[in-house]
Design an enzyme around this catalytic site. Sequence first.
Site, PDB file in Angstrom:
ATOM      1  N   GLU A  98       0.840  -1.205   0.000  1.00 64.59           N
ATOM      2  CA  GLU A  98       0.000   0.000   0.000  1.00 64.59           C
ATOM      3  C   GLU A  98       0.872   1.250   0.000  1.00 64.59           C
ATOM      4  O   GLU A  98       2.039   1.215   0.395  1.00 64.59           O
ATOM      5  CB  GLU A  98      -0.881   0.017   1.267  1.00 64.59           C
ATOM      6  CG  GLU A  98      -2.342  -0.316   1.016  1.00 64.59           C
ATOM      7  CD  GLU A  98      -3.108   0.759   0.232  1.00 64.59           C
ATOM      8  OE1 GLU A  98      -2.497   1.571  -0.488  1.00 64.59           O
ATOM      9  OE2 GLU A  98      -4.339   0.783   0.352  1.00 64.59           O
ATOM     10  N   ASP A  99       0.277   2.350  -0.414  1.00 63.61           N
ATOM     11  CA  ASP A  99       0.985   3.628  -0.340  1.00 63.61           C
ATOM     12  C   ASP A  99       0.952   4.185   1.084  1.00 63.61           C
ATOM     13  O   ASP A  99       1.971   4.576   1.638  1.00 63.61           O
ATOM     14  CB  ASP A  99       0.403   4.653  -1.339  1.00 63.61           C
ATOM     15  CG  ASP A  99      -1.120   4.757  -1.298  1.00 63.61           C
ATOM     16  OD1 ASP A  99      -1.773   4.043  -0.497  1.00 63.61           O
ATOM     17  OD2 ASP A  99      -1.672   5.567  -2.069  1.00 63.61           O
ATOM     18  N   ASP A 102      -4.297   4.976   6.502  1.00 66.16           N
ATOM     19  CA  ASP A 102      -4.892   6.130   7.176  1.00 66.16           C
ATOM     20  C   ASP A 102      -5.834   5.585   8.262  1.00 66.16           C
ATOM     21  O   ASP A 102      -5.383   5.199   9.337  1.00 66.16           O
ATOM     22  CB  ASP A 102      -5.614   6.956   6.109  1.00 66.16           C
ATOM     23  CG  ASP A 102      -6.117   8.292   6.604  1.00 66.16           C
ATOM     24  OD1 ASP A 102      -5.503   8.848   7.519  1.00 66.16           O
ATOM     25  OD2 ASP A 102      -7.135   8.786   6.070  1.00 66.16           O
ATOM     26  N   PHE A 151      -2.161  15.726   4.932  1.00 65.94           N
ATOM     27  CA  PHE A 151      -2.444  15.123   3.628  1.00 65.94           C
ATOM     28  C   PHE A 151      -1.215  15.280   2.746  1.00 65.94           C
ATOM     29  O   PHE A 151      -0.744  16.382   2.495  1.00 65.94           O
ATOM     30  CB  PHE A 151      -3.670  15.768   2.971  1.00 65.94           C
ATOM     31  CG  PHE A 151      -4.183  14.939   1.832  1.00 65.94           C
ATOM     32  CD1 PHE A 151      -5.045  13.872   2.066  1.00 65.94           C
ATOM     33  CD2 PHE A 151      -3.766  15.191   0.529  1.00 65.94           C
ATOM     34  CE1 PHE A 151      -5.492  13.072   1.018  1.00 65.94           C
ATOM     35  CE2 PHE A 151      -4.210  14.401  -0.529  1.00 65.94           C
ATOM     36  CZ  PHE A 151      -5.080  13.343  -0.285  1.00 65.94           C
ATOM     37  N   ARG A 164       1.469  12.768  -8.494  1.00 64.32           N
ATOM     38  CA  ARG A 164       1.999  11.418  -8.255  1.00 64.32           C
ATOM     39  C   ARG A 164       3.474  11.325  -8.651  1.00 64.32           C
ATOM     40  O   ARG A 164       4.196  10.469  -8.162  1.00 64.32           O
ATOM     41  CB  ARG A 164       1.214  10.385  -9.066  1.00 64.32           C
ATOM     42  CG  ARG A 164      -0.233  10.213  -8.648  1.00 64.32           C
ATOM     43  CD  ARG A 164      -0.806   8.939  -9.265  1.00 64.32           C
ATOM     44  NE  ARG A 164      -2.257   8.893  -9.218  1.00 64.32           N
ATOM     45  CZ  ARG A 164      -2.974   8.460  -8.179  1.00 64.32           C
ATOM     46  NH1 ARG A 164      -2.364   8.066  -7.083  1.00 64.32           N
ATOM     47  NH2 ARG A 164      -4.294   8.435  -8.222  1.00 64.32           N
TER      48      ARG A 164
END
Length: 178
Positions: A98-99, A102, A151, A164
């Site tokens: 996963e990036d 959260d 964020f 990105r």
Amino acid sequence: MDNVDVSEILVSEKEIKAMVEHTASLINKDFGDEELIVVGILTGSYVFTADLVRHLTMPVIVDFMQVSSYQGQTSTGVLTIKKDLSFDITGKNVLIVEDIIDTGYTLKCLKEMLLKRNPKSLKICTAFDKPTRRTNTIEADYAGIVIPDKFIVGYGLDYDGEYRNLKDVCVVSMVGGN
Ligand code: 5GP
Ligand code: MG
């Protein structure tokens, strides 16, 4: 209209590179020569997945999955598969990449879903982790860099599809606007 400012670097390209190498060394140590199916979660983890697999030393199969999660007012949420795996993971060692984690909702649902396919093992690796935001009991087996509740974009992560391609991870802040 708000404008987006991404000039604040939170994690530099150099720090990310060190994180990738360290994370890969832990995975190499744990799996030895056993085959590993690496499952990148699109779209955010495509950069991390590409970097990570090039430091893995066991036989590796790279696959991707795309899901979208929706958590409504009730506790039962929905995870929609937009693109499923191309490989059968039954009896295989699987590593979800996963990036960022959260709330943990996406991974919790995904883990439950993939466990039903009876892999030999199922582990989770994330480039970035926001543990203070967690509302679901899920932890990564390999968590690269812990970040504060901000964020972020870059290194595969987007804001509305953009940024990105940034080499560093940057904080999104809103400027101006009327
Ligand atoms: P969770 O289900 O853990 O709440 O959400 C995880 C997903 O939310 C990530 O895979 C990512 O797509 C998105 N996300 C969470 N935090 C951030 C962030 O700081 N930046 C970006 N670009 N995406 C985020
Ligand atoms: Mg994601």
